[in-house]
Structures are given as structure tokens and as C-alpha cells.
Design a protein around this motif. Sequence first.
Motif, PDB file in Angstrom:
ATOM      1  N   LEU A  83      -1.656  -4.407  10.503  1.00  0.00           N
ATOM      2  CA  LEU A  83      -1.268  -2.997  10.445  1.00  0.00           C
ATOM      3  C   LEU A  83      -1.440  -2.422   9.038  1.00  0.00           C
ATOM      4  CD1 LEU A  83       1.876  -2.887  12.741  1.00  0.00           C
ATOM      5  CD2 LEU A  83      -0.338  -1.797  13.110  1.00  0.00           C
ATOM      6  N   VAL A  84      -1.090  -3.207   8.033  1.00  0.00           N
ATOM      7  CA  VAL A  84      -1.276  -2.748   6.657  1.00  0.00           C
ATOM      8  C   VAL A  84      -2.762  -2.591   6.361  1.00  0.00           C
ATOM      9  CG1 VAL A  84      -1.039  -3.461   4.242  1.00  0.00           C
ATOM     10  CG2 VAL A  84       0.899  -3.625   5.783  1.00  0.00           C
ATOM     11  N   TYR A  85      -3.583  -3.516   6.839  1.00  0.00           N
ATOM     12  CA  TYR A  85      -5.023  -3.425   6.601  1.00  0.00           C
ATOM     13  C   TYR A  85      -5.618  -2.196   7.285  1.00  0.00           C
ATOM     14  CZ  TYR A  85      -9.920  -4.638   6.264  1.00  0.00           C
ATOM     15  OH  TYR A  85     -11.260  -4.609   6.004  1.00  0.00           O
ATOM     16  N   ARG A  86      -5.141  -1.888   8.486  1.00  0.00           N
ATOM     17  CA  ARG A  86      -5.638  -0.684   9.170  1.00  0.00           C
ATOM     18  C   ARG A  86      -5.270   0.584   8.419  1.00  0.00           C
ATOM     19  NH1 ARG A  86      -4.086  -1.544  15.431  1.00  0.00           N
ATOM     20  NH2 ARG A  86      -5.430  -3.323  15.826  1.00  0.00           N
ATOM     21  N   ASN A  87      -4.055   0.632   7.891  1.00  0.00           N
ATOM     22  CA  ASN A  87      -3.598   1.842   7.211  1.00  0.00           C
ATOM     23  C   ASN A  87      -4.134   1.963   5.792  1.00  0.00           C
ATOM     24  OD1 ASN A  87      -2.142   2.749   9.395  1.00  0.00           O
ATOM     25  ND2 ASN A  87      -0.272   1.693   8.764  1.00  0.00           N
ATOM     26  N   ARG A  88      -4.251   0.858   5.090  1.00  0.00           N
ATOM     27  CA  ARG A  88      -4.614   0.888   3.677  1.00  0.00           C
ATOM     28  C   ARG A  88      -6.061   0.511   3.399  1.00  0.00           C
ATOM     29  NH1 ARG A  88      -0.525   2.969   0.355  1.00  0.00           N
ATOM     30  NH2 ARG A  88       1.336   2.863   1.647  1.00  0.00           N
ATOM     31  N   GLY A  89      -6.674  -0.253   4.298  1.00  0.00           N
ATOM     32  CA  GLY A  89      -8.039  -0.705   4.066  1.00  0.00           C
ATOM     33  C   GLY A  89      -8.127  -1.949   3.204  1.00  0.00           C
ATOM     34  N   SER A  90      -6.989  -2.538   2.857  1.00  0.00           N
ATOM     35  CA  SER A  90      -6.952  -3.739   2.045  1.00  0.00           C
ATOM     36  C   SER A  90      -5.668  -4.497   2.353  1.00  0.00           C
ATOM     37  CB  SER A  90      -6.991  -3.381   0.564  1.00  0.00           C
ATOM     38  OG  SER A  90      -6.789  -4.525  -0.218  1.00  0.00           O
ATOM     39  N   SER A  91      -5.737  -5.820   2.232  1.00  0.00           N
ATOM     40  CA  SER A  91      -4.524  -6.624   2.402  1.00  0.00           C
ATOM     41  C   SER A  91      -4.092  -7.221   1.066  1.00  0.00           C
ATOM     42  CB  SER A  91      -4.766  -7.730   3.431  1.00  0.00           C
ATOM     43  OG  SER A  91      -5.780  -8.603   2.986  1.00  0.00           O
ATOM     44  N   ASP A  92      -4.406  -6.531  -0.013  1.00  0.00           N
ATOM     45  CA  ASP A  92      -4.044  -6.972  -1.352  1.00  0.00           C
ATOM     46  C   ASP A  92      -2.536  -6.804  -1.542  1.00  0.00           C
ATOM     47  OD1 ASP A  92      -4.157  -7.800  -3.943  1.00  0.00           O
ATOM     48  OD2 ASP A  92      -5.054  -5.960  -4.727  1.00  0.00           O
ATOM     49  N   ILE A  93      -1.868  -7.868  -1.957  1.00  0.00           N
ATOM     50  CA  ILE A  93      -0.416  -7.838  -2.094  1.00  0.00           C
ATOM     51  C   ILE A  93       0.018  -6.940  -3.245  1.00  0.00           C
ATOM     52  CG2 ILE A  93       1.575  -9.281  -2.675  1.00  0.00           C
ATOM     53  CD1 ILE A  93       0.392 -11.446  -1.015  1.00  0.00           C
ATOM     54  N   ASP A  94      -0.779  -6.866  -4.292  1.00  0.00           N
ATOM     55  CA  ASP A  94      -0.414  -6.014  -5.429  1.00  0.00           C
ATOM     56  C   ASP A  94      -0.360  -4.542  -5.045  1.00  0.00           C
ATOM     57  OD1 ASP A  94      -0.247  -8.226  -7.044  1.00  0.00           O
ATOM     58  OD2 ASP A  94      -2.311  -8.041  -7.761  1.00  0.00           O
ATOM     59  N   ARG A  95      -1.128  -4.148  -4.052  1.00  0.00           N
ATOM     60  CA  ARG A  95      -1.140  -2.747  -3.625  1.00  0.00           C
ATOM     61  C   ARG A  95      -0.046  -2.449  -2.608  1.00  0.00           C
ATOM     62  NH1 ARG A  95      -6.581  -0.858  -1.609  1.00  0.00           N
ATOM     63  NH2 ARG A  95      -5.556   1.153  -1.874  1.00  0.00           N
ATOM     64  N   LEU A  96       0.667  -3.469  -2.134  1.00  0.00           N
ATOM     65  CA  LEU A  96       1.709  -3.242  -1.134  1.00  0.00           C
ATOM     66  C   LEU A  96       2.979  -2.662  -1.725  1.00  0.00           C
ATOM     67  CD1 LEU A  96       1.417  -6.350   1.184  1.00  0.00           C
ATOM     68  CD2 LEU A  96       0.520  -4.071   1.511  1.00  0.00           C
ATOM     69  N   THR A  97       3.099  -2.622  -3.025  1.00  0.00           N
ATOM     70  CA  THR A  97       4.280  -2.009  -3.621  1.00  0.00           C
ATOM     71  C   THR A  97       4.272  -0.505  -3.431  1.00  0.00           C
ATOM     72  OG1 THR A  97       3.166  -1.883  -5.747  1.00  0.00           O
ATOM     73  CG2 THR A  97       4.555  -3.811  -5.347  1.00  0.00           C
ATOM     74  N   ALA A  98       3.138   0.069  -3.091  1.00  0.00           N
ATOM     75  CA  ALA A  98       3.038   1.503  -2.878  1.00  0.00           C
ATOM     76  C   ALA A  98       3.458   1.895  -1.461  1.00  0.00           C
ATOM     77  CB  ALA A  98       1.612   1.978  -3.137  1.00  0.00           C
ATOM     78  N   LEU A  99       4.053   0.965  -0.705  1.00  0.00           N
ATOM     79  CA  LEU A  99       4.479   1.282   0.649  1.00  0.00           C
ATOM     80  C   LEU A  99       5.778   2.067   0.692  1.00  0.00           C
ATOM     81  CD1 LEU A  99       3.716  -2.010   2.577  1.00  0.00           C
ATOM     82  CD2 LEU A  99       2.487   0.138   2.667  1.00  0.00           C
ATOM     83  N   ALA A 100       6.526   2.085  -0.376  1.00  0.00           N
ATOM     84  CA  ALA A 100       7.790   2.805  -0.401  1.00  0.00           C
ATOM     85  C   ALA A 100       7.532   4.301  -0.283  1.00  0.00           C
ATOM     86  CB  ALA A 100       8.541   2.505  -1.689  1.00  0.00           C
ATOM     87  N   ASP A 101       8.445   4.994   0.369  1.00  0.00           N
ATOM     88  CA  ASP A 101       8.323   6.434   0.500  1.00  0.00           C
ATOM     89  C   ASP A 101       8.548   7.095  -0.856  1.00  0.00           C
ATOM     90  OD1 ASP A 101       7.842   6.387   3.198  1.00  0.00           O
ATOM     91  OD2 ASP A 101       9.951   6.519   3.736  1.00  0.00           O
ATOM     92  N   PRO A 102       7.740   8.076  -1.190  1.00  0.00           N
ATOM     93  CA  PRO A 102       7.987   8.793  -2.445  1.00  0.00           C
ATOM     94  C   PRO A 102       9.250   9.644  -2.316  1.00  0.00           C
ATOM     95  CG  PRO A 102       6.202   9.821  -1.231  1.00  0.00           C
ATOM     96  CD  PRO A 102       6.580   8.559  -0.486  1.00  0.00           C
ATOM     97  N   ASP A 103       9.760  10.113  -3.448  1.00  0.00           N
ATOM     98  CA  ASP A 103      10.952  10.944  -3.438  1.00  0.00           C
ATOM     99  C   ASP A 103      10.658  12.227  -2.658  1.00  0.00           C
ATOM    100  OD1 ASP A 103      13.460  11.900  -3.952  1.00  0.00           O
ATOM    101  OD2 ASP A 103      12.955  12.668  -5.940  1.00  0.00           O
ATOM    102  N   PRO A 104      11.381  12.474  -1.555  1.00  0.00           N
ATOM    103  CA  PRO A 104      11.053  13.617  -0.714  1.00  0.00           C
ATOM    104  C   PRO A 104      11.453  14.956  -1.298  1.00  0.00           C
ATOM    105  CG  PRO A 104      12.945  12.449   0.172  1.00  0.00           C
ATOM    106  CD  PRO A 104      12.450  11.652  -1.003  1.00  0.00           C
TER     107      PRO A 104
END
Length: 130
Positions: A83-104
Amino acid sequence: MHLAYPAVLAALLFCVGVYGVLARRNAILVLMSVELMLNAVNLNLVAFDVWLRDTLHAGQALTLFTITVAAAEIGLGLSIVLLVYRNRGSSDIDRLTALADPDPGPGTGHPGAPGAPRPAADDKKAEATA
């Protein structure tokens, strides 16, 4: 059977798994490394079960439970990685920290969040002291 041979093999497998978890950036390789670590533990459980000549074979029974947990873990882990690969195009763990929601922004967060409106009682206290 000497206990040293499977114990050393299990230690080597576990060390390779730890290296894979710490050094790899691909999520699938990290999951494979976790599986190596679990298999090292399973090897130790079976080796000690045989060495102690346990009549209940508790080590082998516990190994079956850990294999079941490992199968469930790899199923859920791979589905999350896909699911992460479909949404992000990469399964790089370093880029997974950007999964948090930004301040709304103000007014949309929970009451304790920065930027959230204060309750009306706090406004009345602030006006009374001013």
C-alpha cells in the motif's frame, strides 16, 4: 548432538538479521531480516528442546507458535509495504517518516493541539484578568 553447532548457527543468523534491519532501507529487505531473526530463535528453541530431551517438546510447540506469528506478521507487513508503494512509488524506509499528517491549521485539531481554538472559559478568564 553438540549444542554448540546450532547455537553458533543461530547466533550468526540473528546477527545477519540485525545487520539487515539496521543497514537496509528497503522495507521488504527489513521484513526478510526480521524473519531471519525469528528463524534463529526457532533454531535455538528446537536445539535446546532436543538437548534437554524434554518429554513435552515445549520448544517445538513454541516454535510452531512463533512460525504462526511470523506468518501473520509477514502477511500484514507485506500488505502495508504494498500500500505504501502504491501511494508513494517507493518502499524506502527513510521516506516513510513523511507519512504523518501535516498540521491542519487552527480550529481543526484536537483541543490541546497547537493552533486549536481555546475553550470559551479560558477567554473569559483572560478578559477578567486584563
